[in-house]
Design an enzyme around this catalytic site. Structure first.
Site, PDB file in Angstrom:
ATOM      1  N   GLU A   1       0.817  -1.210   0.000  1.00 52.96           N
ATOM      2  CA  GLU A   1       0.000   0.000   0.000  1.00 52.96           C
ATOM      3  C   GLU A   1       0.853   1.263   0.000  1.00 52.96           C
ATOM      4  OE1 GLU A   1      -2.230  -2.966   2.742  1.00 52.96           O
ATOM      5  OE2 GLU A   1      -0.211  -2.644   1.954  1.00 52.96           O
TER       6      GLU A   1
ATOM      7  N   CYS B   1      -0.734   0.257   7.552  1.00 47.96           N
ATOM      8  CA  CYS B   1      -1.127   0.673   6.204  1.00 47.96           C
ATOM      9  C   CYS B   1      -2.540   1.244   6.192  1.00 47.96           C
ATOM     10  CB  CYS B   1      -1.043  -0.517   5.250  1.00 47.96           C
ATOM     11  SG  CYS B   1       0.664  -1.052   4.939  1.00 47.96           S
TER      12      CYS B   1
ATOM     13  N   THR C   1      11.261 -44.217  -5.889  1.00 47.44           N
ATOM     14  CA  THR C   1      12.017 -42.975  -5.788  1.00 47.44           C
ATOM     15  C   THR C   1      13.525 -43.179  -5.796  1.00 47.44           C
ATOM     16  OG1 THR C   1      11.961 -43.053  -3.361  1.00 47.44           O
ATOM     17  CG2 THR C   1      10.157 -41.896  -4.466  1.00 47.44           C
ATOM     18  N   ALA C   2      13.961 -44.400  -5.573  1.00 45.42           N
ATOM     19  CA  ALA C   2      15.398 -44.691  -5.545  1.00 45.42           C
ATOM     20  C   ALA C   2      15.607 -46.188  -5.710  1.00 45.42           C
ATOM     21  CB  ALA C   2      16.021 -44.221  -4.235  1.00 45.42           C
TER      22      ALA C   2
ATOM     23  N   SER D   1      19.381 -42.363  -6.522  1.00 47.37           N
ATOM     24  CA  SER D   1      18.148 -41.759  -7.025  1.00 47.37           C
ATOM     25  C   SER D   1      18.395 -40.674  -8.074  1.00 47.37           C
ATOM     26  CB  SER D   1      17.363 -41.139  -5.857  1.00 47.37           C
ATOM     27  OG  SER D   1      18.105 -40.089  -5.253  1.00 47.37           O
TER      28      SER D   1
ATOM     29  N   THR E   1      18.662 -39.322   3.340  1.00 43.64           N
ATOM     30  CA  THR E   1      18.930 -38.603   2.102  1.00 43.64           C
ATOM     31  C   THR E   1      20.302 -37.952   2.142  1.00 43.64           C
ATOM     32  OG1 THR E   1      16.564 -38.197   1.796  1.00 43.64           O
ATOM     33  CG2 THR E   1      18.073 -36.780   0.574  1.00 43.64           C
TER      34      THR E   1
ATOM     35  N   LEU F   1      20.604 -28.818  -0.629  1.00 47.35           N
ATOM     36  CA  LEU F   1      19.347 -28.249  -0.136  1.00 47.35           C
ATOM     37  C   LEU F   1      19.275 -26.742  -0.325  1.00 47.35           C
ATOM     38  CD1 LEU F   1      18.438 -30.154   3.178  1.00 47.35           C
ATOM     39  CD2 LEU F   1      17.838 -30.695   0.808  1.00 47.35           C
TER      40      LEU F   1
ATOM     41  N   SER G   1      18.044 -37.937  14.019  1.00 42.81           N
ATOM     42  CA  SER G   1      17.762 -38.366  15.395  1.00 42.81           C
ATOM     43  C   SER G   1      19.012 -38.652  16.204  1.00 42.81           C
ATOM     44  CB  SER G   1      16.860 -39.613  15.381  1.00 42.81           C
ATOM     45  OG  SER G   1      15.596 -39.311  14.837  1.00 42.81           O
TER      46      SER G   1
ATOM     47  N   GLU H   1      12.007 -32.660   0.945  1.00 45.85           N
ATOM     48  CA  GLU H   1      12.630 -33.561  -0.016  1.00 45.85           C
ATOM     49  C   GLU H   1      13.357 -34.629   0.795  1.00 45.85           C
ATOM     50  OE1 GLU H   1      14.810 -31.957  -3.258  1.00 45.85           O
ATOM     51  OE2 GLU H   1      13.490 -30.218  -3.510  1.00 45.85           O
TER      52      GLU H   1
END
Length: 361
Positions: free
Chosen positions: A55, A87, A164-165, A171, A199, A207, A225, A293
């Protein structure tokens, strides 16, 4: 209630808002058009957090012509003092006669107060024009404000048989260059990119956003983890990495911090990362859209926890066989009644690959 001209000017405001697709986080994407006697006299869009809102840019362009004009805004004008002044007050001071907002601001600090402030000043304030389009543009901001967690979009690249792999983890690359380039555009609009330790080990991804012009890089988040991330992992290059862990290994944590990582200790009762708590933490850090991903285990855990909102699926016209890895690690179903239902929102070809955008119903 709304004229053809109203629709035209609001559509223009939404197109302006899209210019901030990669840059406004954690703020919403907002565009503004000021029209008088059927002509645009000012327009603007929010570019970066901390800078002038849409604005203000539009009012500066309009100057004195804003008096008696109509302001079309893709989101309700703010009414509170944040990094910038309200605004709504700026529109009142400029003397506009009418404000049309596409949707109400879900931010509890605003949530109708901006429109009320305008109405109290004698300005006609209408809301709801092209609301669906405005909501889609800021779906992550709405999610964070109303649910306390980011909008989670999970990207998957798979063969036609849903793999996927390979069994050994390889992959790269199932899909072609056009699909990969498109994936980077979706990365660029996200506030953070999330992946898992599997991954990291198999692909060693960076990434980050590449090949797409953007003024910022999303936060990189890794679910690890047991703090197994290799110190030479490419994801650590350049900083901006958040490691979510259940490990209390202070020695490994210290070494990873020296590499520029931030350690977030979020254990659950099973000794793994508490994924719902991670979503809450990311929301509190201003993450609107979270782009995932990950591998099939992390994907399955997020889906089982009910945290996945949308799938961004790229299907390559190839088959790799039953021994390859699937999309999700989920428990076996005893009945098809337990299947996860999806609503397909968009389908299109990117080179030889098919892109499907779908949401869980």
């Amino acid at each position: 209630m709304f004229s053809a001209a109203d629709h035209e000017f609001m559509a223009r405001a939404l197109r302006l808002a899209e210019l901030g697709l990669f840059s406004t986080t954690p703020n919403p994407r907002v565009g503004c058009v000021i029209a008088k006697d059927g002509t645009v006299v000012g327009e603007g869009w929010h570019r970066h957090t901390g800078e002038a809102h849409a604005e203000i840019h539009a009012l500066q362009m309009a100057g004195r012509q804003a008096h008696g004009a109509t302001a079309y805004v893709s989101l309700e004008p703010c009414s509170h003092h944040g990094r910038t002044p309200p605004c709504a007050e700026a529109l009142i001071t400029a003397g506009v006669s009418r404000v049309v907002a596409a949707m109400q601001d879900p931010n509890p600090l605003v949530a109708g107060r901006g429109l009320s402030l305008l109405a109290a000043a004698g300005i006609a304030a209408d809301c709801g024009l092209q609301e669906v389009e405005a909501h889609e543009l800021n779906i992550g901001f709405v999610s964070r404000m109303m649910r306390g967690r980011p909008w989670l979009r999970m990207k998957l690249a798979a063969s036609l048989d849903g793999k996927t792999a390979l069994e050994n983890g390889v992959s790269q690359w199932i899909t072609g260059p056009a699909a990969r380039q498109d994936g980077h555009r979706w990365r660029a609009r996200a506030c953070a990119i999330l992946s898992g330790i599997g991954t990291m080990r198999d692909d060693d991804p960076q990434l980050n956003v590449r090949g797409v012009e953007t003024s910022r890089q999303p936060l990189k988040v890794v679910v690890d983890s047991r703090l197994e991330l290799p110190l030479q992992a490419r994801v650590l290059n350049g900083g901006g990495v958040l490691l979510a862990t259940a490990s209390d290994d202070s020695e490994k944590s210290a070494v990873l911090r020296e590499r520029g990582a931030e350690i977030l200790h979020l254990p659950n009762a099973d000794g793994k990362v508490d994924l719902p708590a991670l979503m809450t933490e990311l929301s509190q850090r201003g993450i609107n859209e979270l782009h995932v991903e990950g591998g099939f285990r992390l994907n399955g855990a997020l889906l089982a926890a009910g945290l996945v909102d949308e799938l961004l699926l790229y299907l390559s016209p190839c088959l790799v066989g039953d021994t390859a890895r699937g999309m999700f690690d989920l428990p076996a179903l005893e009945s098809l009644e337990g299947k996860h239902r999806l609503n397909v929102r968009d389908m299109r070809m990117l080179g030889a690959d098919l892109r499907i955008l779908a949401r869980f119903s």
